[in-house]
Design a protein around this motif. Structure first.
Motif, PDB file in Angstrom:
ATOM      1  N   CYS A 173      53.449 101.310  95.600  1.00 35.05           N
ATOM      2  CA  CYS A 173      53.226 102.744  95.414  1.00 35.05           C
ATOM      3  C   CYS A 173      54.521 103.479  95.080  1.00 35.05           C
ATOM      4  O   CYS A 173      55.509 103.381  95.807  1.00 35.05           O
ATOM      5  CB  CYS A 173      52.637 103.342  96.686  1.00 35.05           C
ATOM      6  SG  CYS A 173      52.390 105.111  96.546  1.00 35.05           S
ATOM      7  N   ARG A 174      54.488 104.209  94.006  1.00 25.85           N
ATOM      8  CA  ARG A 174      55.643 104.974  93.561  1.00 25.85           C
ATOM      9  C   ARG A 174      55.894 106.161  94.507  1.00 25.85           C
ATOM     10  O   ARG A 174      57.010 106.580  94.715  1.00 25.85           O
ATOM     11  CB  ARG A 174      55.332 105.490  92.169  1.00 25.85           C
ATOM     12  CG  ARG A 174      56.469 105.787  91.288  1.00 25.85           C
ATOM     13  CD  ARG A 174      56.804 104.711  90.320  1.00 25.85           C
ATOM     14  NE  ARG A 174      55.829 104.426  89.304  1.00 25.85           N
ATOM     15  CZ  ARG A 174      55.606 105.176  88.222  1.00 25.85           C
ATOM     16  NH1 ARG A 174      56.202 106.330  88.072  1.00 25.85           N
ATOM     17  NH2 ARG A 174      54.773 104.771  87.303  1.00 25.85           N
ATOM     18  N   VAL A 202      60.780 107.597  87.994  1.00 28.84           N
ATOM     19  CA  VAL A 202      60.797 106.607  89.084  1.00 28.84           C
ATOM     20  C   VAL A 202      61.892 106.965  90.089  1.00 28.84           C
ATOM     21  O   VAL A 202      61.657 106.987  91.305  1.00 28.84           O
ATOM     22  CB  VAL A 202      61.016 105.172  88.515  1.00 28.84           C
ATOM     23  CG1 VAL A 202      61.235 104.169  89.641  1.00 28.84           C
ATOM     24  CG2 VAL A 202      59.840 104.752  87.645  1.00 28.84           C
TER      25      VAL A 202
END
Ligand code: HEM
Length: 356
Positions: free
Chosen positions: A304-305, A20
């Motif tokens: 959205c990553r 992340v």
């Protein structure tokens, strides 16, 4: 109320957190030169003076960008390996009959097998790096490093997670780039302005950094406006988990809530002249950053990553294509709008003429 003791993070949790973090704006900024080099290569190898099927041309470039972002010098061993998985997953979403996710079916089994094969190839890269004691500067290295904090060997979850992320990295940016190319063809005056702006970039794309990118304000506005008018993810859904009231409706657990970025982006309560392509609306910083109805990348915890990575890729592709080419659409309909799954200019064909 008694608090439940938090479980200590295991190797998989730590590497998931590192993944992340690896998509944050600051991390993407460090890779600007590499992404710019791929965008420049796309422009340099675009076949001139002939009609070209745009999506497959762009797909190769964004696939390479994603693979290099994740796997650095090992990317060549994995580039395009996700193409088959992406195709099988798209076929699955296009099926008319949707079985519950726990129910096996031949097409689902094909997707699982393909995912396992790709994860196996990523696993082989991980094992090779461990054997060689090699440290790299990419996303995989960050995830491996986090997993090994307590000398644990990285688990298979990293490989599976990265296989999914490889598909994500090439799917939506390809569709979004298709819409951008089409708008560059439709809006020659804007294309000229973007070309002029892109002339300020260093000739050697590897020398382009985040500072150069921040000065591409017209290009940024053009990309934002394209994603407003044609948001690839035009519909998102949530399953209600706790009773709630929304807009006068009582929602109960199990209800499905659908939210359409496409409808919001075309709503005149939030955007003046919503059906007109007007990139200048984004040139005022406060409009750009504070319109809650602008949701090309979603919002909240499931946002959205890859938003920072995708935005950087799209700005670079737009700048490089406009700088080197004039795009033209053929007289007859150059594409079909496909809204099954994601909003896509399917079959888009354009002609390119070199500016220099
Ligand atoms: C123009 C390109 C892209 C668009 C328009 C886009 C759009 C979106 C949207 C709207 C969501 C939220 C879906 C929801 O709320 O249910 C999402 C989720 C996601 N996107 Fe993207 N995306 C793009 C590129 C990327 C890239 C390059 C990656 C690469 C990693 C990526 C990875 C993801 C992931 C992992 C999620 C799920 C997040 C979660 O549920 O925690 N996307 N995307």
């Amino acid at each position: 109320m008694q608090r439940r003791a938090r479980r200590p993070a295991d190797a998989d949790d730590r590497s998931a957190t590192a993944l992340v973090r690896g998509f944050r704006h600051a991390a993407v900024c460090e890779q600007t030169g590499m992404l710019a080099a791929e965008a420049a290569a796309l422009a340099a190898t675009w076949p001139p003076d002939q009609e070209v099927e745009v999506l497959s041309q762009v797909n190769g470039a964004v696939s390479r960008m994603g693979a290099r972002y994740y796997f650095g010098p090992d990317a060549a061993a994995l580039t395009h390996a996700e193409a088959e998985l992406a195709r099988l997953r798209t076929e699955l979403t296009h099926r008319y009959l949707h079985l519950p996710s726990w129910m096996p079916s031949p097409s689902r089994t094909r997707v699982y097998r393909c995912h396992r094969r790709l994860a196996g190839r990523i696993r082989a890269v991980i094992d090779r790096r461990l054997d060689e004691g090699r440290q790299e500067q990419d996303l995989l290295a960050a995830a491996m490093h986090a997993a090994q904090e307590d000398d644990t060997r990285p688990g298979d979850r990293i490989a599976y997670g990265l296989a999914t992320l490889m598909v994500a990295a090439q799917d939506m940016p390809t569709r979004a780039s298709g819409w951008i190319m089409m708008e560059l063809a439709r809006e020659p005056e804007w294309a000229d302005r973007i070309a002029a702006e892109a002339m300020s970039l260093p000739e050697d794309p590897a020398k382009i950094d985040a500072g150069h990118l921040a000065r591409l304000r017209l290009t940024d506005a053009f990309v934002r406006e394209t994603l407003r008018l044609h948001p690839p993810t035009w519909l998102v859904s949530r399953t209600i988990t706790a009773p709630a009231e929304l807009g006068g409706y009582q929602l109960v657990p199990g209800d499905h809530l659908l939210l359409s970025p496409y409808l919001l982006h075309h709503d005149r309560r939030y955007f003046t002249e919503p059906d007109t392509f007007r990139p200048e609306r984004w040139l005022r910083r406060e409009t750009a950053d504070h319109n809650p109805a602008y949701l090309p990348f979603g919002a909240g915890p499931r946002m959205c990553r890859g938003a920072a990575l995708a935005s950087t890729e799209l700005i670079l592709i737009t700048a490089m294509m406009a700088r080197h080419h004039r795009l033209r659409a053929p007289a007859t309909a150059p594409y079909q709008q496909d809204a099954e799954g994601a909003l896509t200019p399917s079959g888009l064909r354009l002609t390119c003429r070199r500016r220099d």
